[in-house]
Design an enzyme around this catalytic site. Sequence first.
Site, PDB file in Angstrom:
ATOM      1  N   GLU A 266       9.774  16.022  15.067  1.00  0.00           N
ATOM      2  CA  GLU A 266      10.073  15.738  13.658  1.00  0.00           C
ATOM      3  C   GLU A 266       9.266  16.749  12.847  1.00  0.00           C
ATOM      4  O   GLU A 266       8.124  16.633  12.975  1.00  0.00           O
ATOM      5  CB  GLU A 266       9.586  14.591  13.206  1.00  0.00           C
TER       6      GLU A 266
ATOM      7  N   GLU B  89      10.388   1.182   9.864  1.00  0.00           N
ATOM      8  CA  GLU B  89      11.268   2.255   9.522  1.00  0.00           C
ATOM      9  C   GLU B  89      10.482   3.330   9.773  1.00  0.00           C
ATOM     10  O   GLU B  89       9.828   4.023   9.113  1.00  0.00           O
ATOM     11  CB  GLU B  89      11.821   2.235   7.937  1.00  0.00           C
TER      12      GLU B  89
ATOM     13  N   CYS C 219      13.468  11.356   6.110  1.00  0.00           N
ATOM     14  CA  CYS C 219      13.351  10.545   7.551  1.00  0.00           C
ATOM     15  C   CYS C 219      14.768  10.978   8.197  1.00  0.00           C
ATOM     16  O   CYS C 219      14.928  11.366   9.413  1.00  0.00           O
ATOM     17  CB  CYS C 219      13.273   9.084   7.517  1.00  0.00           C
TER      18      CYS C 219
ATOM     19  N   LYS D 148       0.869  -1.072   0.069  1.00  0.00           N
ATOM     20  CA  LYS D 148       0.127  -0.052   0.138  1.00  0.00           C
ATOM     21  C   LYS D 148       0.808   1.341   0.038  1.00  0.00           C
ATOM     22  O   LYS D 148       1.418   1.519   1.058  1.00  0.00           O
ATOM     23  CB  LYS D 148      -0.769   0.071   1.340  1.00  0.00           C
TER      24      LYS D 148
HETATM   25  P1  NAD Z   1       2.728   8.242   7.836  1.00  0.00           P
HETATM   26  O1  NAD Z   1       2.850   7.325   9.165  1.00  0.00           O
HETATM   27  O2  NAD Z   1       1.617   8.925   8.033  1.00  0.00           O
HETATM   28  O3  NAD Z   1       2.191   7.112   6.459  1.00  0.00           O
HETATM   29  C1  NAD Z   1       3.117   6.280   6.125  1.00  0.00           C
HETATM   30  C2  NAD Z   1       2.186   5.158   5.486  1.00  0.00           C
HETATM   31  O4  NAD Z   1       1.525   4.486   6.459  1.00  0.00           O
HETATM   32  C3  NAD Z   1       1.116   5.586   4.391  1.00  0.00           C
HETATM   33  O5  NAD Z   1       1.029   4.775   3.397  1.00  0.00           O
HETATM   34  C4  NAD Z   1      -0.113   5.720   5.441  1.00  0.00           C
HETATM   35  O6  NAD Z   1      -1.446   5.475   4.677  1.00  0.00           O
HETATM   36  C5  NAD Z   1       0.097   4.506   6.192  1.00  0.00           C
HETATM   37  N1  NAD Z   1      -0.499   4.344   7.599  1.00  0.00           N
HETATM   38  C6  NAD Z   1      -0.896   5.604   8.206  1.00  0.00           C
HETATM   39  N2  NAD Z   1      -1.448   5.034   9.439  1.00  0.00           N
HETATM   40  C7  NAD Z   1      -1.456   3.800   9.539  1.00  0.00           C
HETATM   41  C8  NAD Z   1      -1.866   2.850  10.371  1.00  0.00           C
HETATM   42  N3  NAD Z   1      -2.637   2.718  11.478  1.00  0.00           N
HETATM   43  N4  NAD Z   1      -1.909   1.508  10.060  1.00  0.00           N
HETATM   44  C9  NAD Z   1      -1.378   1.160   8.832  1.00  0.00           C
HETATM   45  N5  NAD Z   1      -0.785   1.932   7.799  1.00  0.00           N
HETATM   46  C10 NAD Z   1      -0.972   3.404   8.096  1.00  0.00           C
HETATM   47  O7  NAD Z   1       3.776   8.791   7.216  1.00  0.00           O
HETATM   48  P2  NAD Z   1       4.255   9.777   5.957  1.00  0.00           P
HETATM   49  O8  NAD Z   1       3.722  11.250   6.477  1.00  0.00           O
HETATM   50  O9  NAD Z   1       3.544   9.245   4.824  1.00  0.00           O
HETATM   51  O10 NAD Z   1       5.758   9.724   5.956  1.00  0.00           O
HETATM   52  C11 NAD Z   1       6.723  10.734   6.684  1.00  0.00           C
HETATM   53  C12 NAD Z   1       7.041   9.840   7.887  1.00  0.00           C
HETATM   54  O11 NAD Z   1       7.832   8.555   7.446  1.00  0.00           O
HETATM   55  C13 NAD Z   1       8.178  10.529   8.647  1.00  0.00           C
HETATM   56  O12 NAD Z   1       7.990  10.516  10.187  1.00  0.00           O
HETATM   57  C14 NAD Z   1       9.308   9.897   8.388  1.00  0.00           C
HETATM   58  O13 NAD Z   1      10.490  10.213   9.041  1.00  0.00           O
HETATM   59  C15 NAD Z   1       9.228   8.496   8.020  1.00  0.00           C
HETATM   60  N6  NAD Z   1      10.218   7.949   7.096  1.00  0.00           N
HETATM   61  C16 NAD Z   1      11.099   6.867   7.826  1.00  0.00           C
HETATM   62  C17 NAD Z   1      12.028   6.339   6.734  1.00  0.00           C
HETATM   63  C18 NAD Z   1      13.020   5.278   7.450  1.00  0.00           C
HETATM   64  O14 NAD Z   1      13.878   4.883   6.591  1.00  0.00           O
HETATM   65  N7  NAD Z   1      13.157   5.517   8.546  1.00  0.00           N
HETATM   66  C19 NAD Z   1      12.023   6.778   5.385  1.00  0.00           C
HETATM   67  C20 NAD Z   1      11.225   7.488   4.934  1.00  0.00           C
HETATM   68  C21 NAD Z   1      10.160   8.085   5.809  1.00  0.00           C
END
Ligand code: NAD
Length: 488
Positions: free
Chosen positions: A391, A260, A294, A184
């Site tokens: 963040e 991650e 991230c 997804k």
């Molecule tokens: P997000 O957590 O809002 O969403 C990420 C994904 O998870 C999306 O596809 C979203 O639809 C899904 N999601 C959200 N809530 C969920 C739940 N309860 N159950 C299952 N799926 C769910 O994050 P974002 O805003 O899309 O991305 C930014 C975040 O991602 C930042 O915190 C960033 O640091 C992190 N990130 C981490 C890495 C890493 O390698 N550590 C890499 C890229 C991004």
Amino acid sequence: MTLSFDPDALELPRGHFIGGEYVSGSGAGLEMRRPSDGAAFAECPVGDAALVDRAVDAARAALAASGWGRVRPRERVKALQAWADLIEAEAGRLAQLEAVASTRPIAQIADIDIAITAEQIRFFAEFADKEGGDQVPTADDQLGMIMTEPYGVVGAITPWNFPISMAGWKLGPALAAGNAVVIKPSEMTPFSTLYMAELAVRAGIPAGLINVVLGDGPVTGNAITGHTGIGKISFTGSTAAGAAIMANVARTGIRPMTLELGGKSPQIVFGDADLALAADCVTRGIIANAGQVCVAGSRLIVDETIAEALAEAIAGRMKAVRPGATWDAATQFSPIISERQIGRIGGIVEAAQARGARAVCGGRRMERDGYFYAPTLLAGVTETSPAVTEEIFGPVLTMQTFSDEGEALALAGHPTYGLAAGVFTRDLSRALRVTKAIQAGTVWVNRYGRSRDHILPTGGYKSSGIGKDLGREAYRANRRLKSVLVQL
Ligand code: NAD
């Protein structure tokens, strides 16, 4: 050939991608807006639990029919290499599908995201016929072995900030290791992942091994992480969503997961550092993808004797950024993903200013269409300011000063995050001392950011995550171990 394109003329893939075919969405979709100009341009369907069931069934059927997890591993290597080749050959359309909805400028998608993703798929493919189990020492009348096996169906959930790259991080090792995937992508940036799945089928990867179900976290993501037909979960996103996923997995049946998550990474600059190099790296570490990374180096921690000079050098670089639409080949500086997110960035900066912080540069939204926030350097922040602890996921760098190494390390530590850190010094002993003391999954010395080597695993300490992406660890994480003891 110019990379620039007209976003209104772009034909978008419609629906989900299950069993090798596009499946139309039902019900109301989620409105999608282009970050570059704020225009509403598409709807993202929301797949429900029944659709996730269908995707898991398609994945299982594809595994059974193709024998993907059991075939001679070299066959998987060749199929994945053909997919990587096709991704490069179709880079033009893939880049447009990425640029239209995301914050990634088209030139960077072509030069960085797609190029690296194709190489990473090849990198992971090569593990399939090289990385195996082990034979272990046991008594003379016994034979001890560790076998490795795929999980079956892996559930992957990715964020919006680097959609192609994140899909590659998940799909490459999972498929190489013999699994099928239900993935997804973010509801804000689904199109490139759909097209990557389509290209996989065209390259000869059996239909049904990659299934893309679109939707949001609460409905679609929740159905994936709660599905007991999925043997392993691989998630990249915020720490809050990671925690919700852990709770859902605990409720619905414990399965392994890789998480991650977020970060608030320090960049520590000592007084003996090469100032120009540090200014370049620190600036790039926070303005790349407008800080929506991230591992963004969002906290500058600098020796007080060079703080003023470094701040001036960084501010000069920050002021020189060239914002623009993601579909314009000349654009270097990205928009913010959404109106909501740019509002959040502004709120944190204003709150910091109300507590006495001073914007050396930036500190405001840019005056142009779309969601652009000016690169910002905040001096005079306190340790407890949300600008320092949270963040932000925007181009906002806070600056704190220190007088000795101990103070630098104390400031560099974060109560919850431990994703990455940068250290700038010409003193090798100090570099290694500080590297050892820092609690982070990655430390960069006299540079900031990943290289084009894929062997270094990435992942966080503390609440920044569990497990690793990239490196041989990512391949291994997609296979489970079976201990076998034979009595001779
Ligand atoms: P997000 O957590 O809002 O969403 C990420 C994904 O998870 C999306 O596809 C979203 O639809 C899904 N999601 C959200 N809530 C969920 C739940 N309860 N159950 C299952 N799926 C769910 O994050 P974002 O805003 O899309 O991305 C930014 C975040 O991602 C930042 O915190 C960033 O640091 C992190 N990130 C981490 C890495 C890493 O390698 N550590 C890499 C890229 C991004």
